[in-house]
Design a protein around this motif. Structure first.
Motif, short mmCIF file in Angstrom:
data_model
loop_
_atom_site.label_atom_id
_atom_site.label_comp_id
_atom_site.label_asym_id
_atom_site.label_seq_id
_atom_site.Cartn_x
_atom_site.Cartn_y
_atom_site.Cartn_z
N GLU A 136 31.77 18.95 8.92
CA GLU A 136 31.62 19.75 10.14
C GLU A 136 32.31 19.02 11.28
N VAL A 137 33.11 19.76 12.06
CA VAL A 137 33.84 19.17 13.18
C VAL A 137 33.42 19.87 14.47
N ARG A 138 33.63 19.19 15.58
CA ARG A 138 33.31 19.76 16.89
C ARG A 138 34.48 20.57 17.40
N ALA A 139 34.20 21.74 17.92
CA ALA A 139 35.23 22.61 18.47
C ALA A 139 34.58 23.55 19.47
N ASP A 140 35.39 24.19 20.31
CA ASP A 140 34.86 25.09 21.32
C ASP A 140 34.32 26.38 20.73
N GLY A 141 34.83 26.78 19.57
CA GLY A 141 34.40 28.03 18.96
C GLY A 141 34.28 27.87 17.46
N PRO A 142 33.95 28.95 16.76
CA PRO A 142 33.84 28.88 15.31
C PRO A 142 35.20 28.70 14.65
N GLY A 143 35.20 28.05 13.50
CA GLY A 143 36.46 27.86 12.77
C GLY A 143 36.21 27.34 11.37
#
Length: 343
Positions: A228-235
């Protein structure tokens, strides 16, 4: 002044990127007409516009027609200029495609550069950062090109918000050590691994994709990871790496809204199987990316699958600036020899 028909061949943004790079490197003004004429939304979109603006900035050039939706532009370059460059796409448009525009230009500068680009790092219509970092750039290192790229933040479509940072050393100056390139065999298989990345999605999405990958490829649990990575939205993206003695192939498959996890995995499985069955060292995506650096350097040759329309179109654009320097010849089923004559 060279005039390029942006509707020829695959008719997409690659024509713009290659034309801008070659114009800046050769000092040749260029007009590009009918930009992205074969796309559902023709003309310059955000990432293409930023690529145009970036090419102008790193070459001290001037451009007419640099606006969203523009279907024609004229570019008057000056000279590649090293620096600490920052470009913001302002959307989930691909960071790697903007980088592919300025990379060859900055390789012709007189000093080293850093390039930071914000936008989409993982976009289904573009190569992911892992492809550049682990496949494309290591291959270029063999011909004297020194560049690295890393993800600073992940950015998926449609939220964006990602960032990459690249370091580039000049490679084509008076002290260039460019040597002819040859990649005809993969060499011994060394490793194979896949990674399922998710951001802001349920954990079962990654688990289902991982399970489908292992089942479809008969890979072990230790060869497929979930992260799992951090991002502004789903991906969501699957990144698979096939490491051989002479080359690393990077395969990607992207999750989308209303696309089942099992379908994403199956797309990755099909790509991996095709590449392994072909037996050639250079995958379809790496093949068209190699043309420009080889044509600007000492040339070379490599074996790949049947040339894609991206490859043949890229060769045609290169020919407008450098002459007919790219040829390809069929050697067997899904086995082609591509030869590039250097400068």
């Amino acid at each position: 002044m060279i005039t390029i028909d942006g509707s020829q061949g695959e008719g997409g943004g690659q024509i713009v990127r290659t034309s801008l790079a070659l114009a800046a490197i050769t000092g040749t003004p260029v007009t590009i007409e009918r930009i992205r004429a074969k796309r559902p939304k023709p003309g310059l979109q955000r990432q293409h516009l930023v690529a145009v603006q970036a090419a102008a900035r790193v070459s001290g050039g001037q451009v007419e027609g640099a606006e969203l939706g523009s279907r024609a532009l004229t570019f008057h370059p000056q000279q590649p200029t090293a620096g600490d460059w920052h470009f913001d796409i302002g959307s989930a448009g691909s960071c790697t495609l903007v980088l592919q525009t300025v990379l060859p230009i900055l390789l012709h500068a007189t000093g080293g550069s850093t390039v930071t680009i914000t936008g989409g790092t993982h976009n289904g219509m573009a190569p992911p950062v892992e492809f550049l970092a682990e496949s494309f750039l290591p291959v270029l290192h063999r011909v004297g090109i020194s560049a690295t790229v890393e993800v600073q933040r992940h950015g998926f479509y449609p939220a964006g918000g990602g960032a990459i940072r690249t370091t580039i050393q000049p490679a084509f100056g008076s002290n260039s050590s460019s040597v002819p390139f040859e990649l005809l065999e993969r060499g011994k298989a060394l490793d194979r691994r896949a990674e399922v990345l998710i951001a802001n999605l349920p954990a079962h999405v990654a688990s289902r994709e991982a399970q489908a990958l292992k089942h479809g490829l008969h890979w072990s649990h230790s060869e497929v990871d979930e992260r799992e990575v951090r991002a502004d939205g789903p991906g969501n993206v699957i990144i698979a790496r096939l490491r051989f003695a002479n080359v690393t192939t990077v395969v990607s498959a992207f999750g989308e809204l209303r696309k089942a996890a099992e379908q994403v995995a199956q797309e990755a499985v099909q790509q991996i199987r095709r590449h392994l069955e072909a037996g050639v060292p250079v995958c379809e995506h790496l093949a068209d990316q190699l043309l420009l650096p080889l044509a600007l350097g000492a040339g070379g040759r490599f074996r790949t699958v049947k040339p894609s329309e991206h490859l043949t179109t890229n060769a045609a654009i290169i020919a407008r600036f450098l002459g007919e320097v790219v040829t390809w010849e069929e050697q067997g089923a899904d086995d082609w020899l591509v030869t590039v004559t250097g400068r």
